[in-house]
Structure formats: C-alpha cells, structure tokens
Design a protein around this motif. Structure first.
Motif, short mmCIF file in Angstrom:
data_model
loop_
_atom_site.label_atom_id
_atom_site.label_comp_id
_atom_site.label_asym_id
_atom_site.label_seq_id
_atom_site.Cartn_x
_atom_site.Cartn_y
_atom_site.Cartn_z
N LEU A 104 18.52 22.24 -4.71
CA LEU A 104 19.26 21.01 -5.00
C LEU A 104 19.42 20.80 -6.50
N ASP A 105 18.40 21.15 -7.27
CA ASP A 105 18.51 21.06 -8.73
C ASP A 105 19.62 21.97 -9.25
N LYS A 106 19.69 23.19 -8.71
CA LYS A 106 20.73 24.13 -9.13
C LYS A 106 22.10 23.60 -8.71
N LEU A 107 22.20 23.07 -7.51
CA LEU A 107 23.47 22.52 -7.04
C LEU A 107 23.93 21.40 -7.96
N MET A 108 23.05 20.53 -8.35
CA MET A 108 23.40 19.44 -9.27
C MET A 108 23.85 19.99 -10.63
N GLU A 109 23.21 21.05 -11.08
CA GLU A 109 23.61 21.69 -12.33
C GLU A 109 25.05 22.19 -12.24
N TYR A 110 25.39 22.84 -11.14
CA TYR A 110 26.74 23.35 -10.94
C TYR A 110 27.75 22.21 -10.84
N ILE A 111 27.40 21.16 -10.12
CA ILE A 111 28.29 20.01 -9.97
C ILE A 111 28.52 19.32 -11.31
N ASN A 112 27.47 19.19 -12.10
CA ASN A 112 27.62 18.57 -13.42
C ASN A 112 28.56 19.38 -14.30
N PHE A 113 28.46 20.70 -14.23
CA PHE A 113 29.38 21.53 -15.00
C PHE A 113 30.82 21.28 -14.54
N LEU A 114 31.00 21.28 -13.23
CA LEU A 114 32.35 21.08 -12.68
C LEU A 114 32.90 19.71 -13.05
N GLU A 115 32.06 18.70 -13.09
CA GLU A 115 32.51 17.37 -13.50
C GLU A 115 32.96 17.37 -14.96
N GLY A 116 32.35 18.23 -15.77
CA GLY A 116 32.73 18.34 -17.18
C GLY A 116 34.12 18.90 -17.37
N LEU A 162 32.13 26.75 -8.95
CA LEU A 162 32.44 26.25 -7.61
C LEU A 162 31.90 27.21 -6.55
N HIS A 163 32.08 28.50 -6.80
CA HIS A 163 31.56 29.53 -5.89
C HIS A 163 30.04 29.42 -5.78
N LEU A 164 29.36 29.28 -6.89
CA LEU A 164 27.91 29.16 -6.88
C LEU A 164 27.46 27.89 -6.16
N ALA A 165 28.20 26.79 -6.34
CA ALA A 165 27.85 25.54 -5.66
C ALA A 165 27.99 25.69 -4.15
N ILE A 166 29.04 26.36 -3.71
CA ILE A 166 29.24 26.58 -2.28
C ILE A 166 28.13 27.46 -1.71
N GLU A 167 27.80 28.54 -2.41
CA GLU A 167 26.71 29.41 -1.96
C GLU A 167 25.40 28.66 -1.89
N CYS A 168 25.17 27.79 -2.86
CA CYS A 168 23.95 27.00 -2.90
C CYS A 168 23.88 26.05 -1.70
N ALA A 169 24.99 25.40 -1.37
CA ALA A 169 25.03 24.50 -0.22
C ALA A 169 24.77 25.26 1.08
N ILE A 170 25.34 26.45 1.20
CA ILE A 170 25.11 27.28 2.38
C ILE A 170 23.64 27.68 2.46
N ASP A 171 23.07 28.06 1.32
CA ASP A 171 21.66 28.45 1.27
C ASP A 171 20.75 27.30 1.68
N ILE A 172 21.04 26.12 1.18
CA ILE A 172 20.26 24.93 1.55
C ILE A 172 20.36 24.70 3.06
N GLY A 173 21.57 24.77 3.58
CA GLY A 173 21.76 24.60 5.02
C GLY A 173 21.01 25.63 5.84
N ASN A 174 21.05 26.89 5.40
CA ASN A 174 20.33 27.95 6.12
C ASN A 174 18.82 27.71 6.12
N HIS A 175 18.28 27.22 5.02
CA HIS A 175 16.85 26.93 4.96
C HIS A 175 16.48 25.81 5.94
N ILE A 176 17.32 24.80 6.00
CA ILE A 176 17.05 23.70 6.93
C ILE A 176 17.15 24.18 8.37
#
Length: 84
Positions: free
Chosen positions: A11-23, A46-60
């Motif tokens: 989630l920390d990495k996902l927020m990092e990617y989102i913050n960059f994209l917001e910039g 954006l690609h990294l954020a999507i992969e991160c979301a998928i990874d989070i989902g897979n862990h859950i």
C-alpha cells in the motif's frame, strides 16, 4: 513477514505511485503529449500501480482462501464476490 506487513508495504508503494501520477497534473495536455519522458514515466508508474493493486488483491485472496483467480482481472471479481 505477516500478511499485514506485506499489505502495508504494498500500500505504501501504491501511494508512492499514485502521488507521482498526481504530480503529472501540473503539465498541460500539450506538454504531456509532446514530452516522451513525462508520458513514458507516467505510463510506467500507472503500470506499476496496477500491478501493485493486483498483488495486493492476490495476497488478500490467498490469505482469506478465496477461490483462485483465473486471471489478473479476475482477482477483483473474486474480491467482489466475497465482499461482506
């Protein structure tokens, strides 16, 4: 590493990617389209954020022992199926 620690790290990495994209918002559409570095970097993050979301989902899904997703997109379907 406990599931909570894994999820917090992701989630920390996902927020990092989102913050960059917001910039990217500070650039005009013309600057964005004409500058391959801005466009390419935003595409990559954006690609990294999507992969991160998928990874989070897979862990859950794995932690909760839900049915195994058949594809990356199916991860979100499995989560939705099991939403309270």
């Amino acid at each position: 590493m406990a599931i909570k620690d894994i999820l917090m790290t992701r989630l920390d990495k996902l927020m990092e990617y989102i913050n960059f994209l917001e910039g990217i918002e500070k650039y005009t559409e013309e600057e964005y389209v004409r500058n391959p570095f801005i466009y390419g970097a935003s595409e990559r993050f954006l690609h990294l954020a999507i992969e991160c979301a998928i990874d989070i989902g897979n862990h859950i899904v794995s932690d909760k022992r839900y049915r195994k997703p058949e594809s990356n997109g199916d991860v979100f379907e499995v989560l939705y199926e099991n939403y309270p």
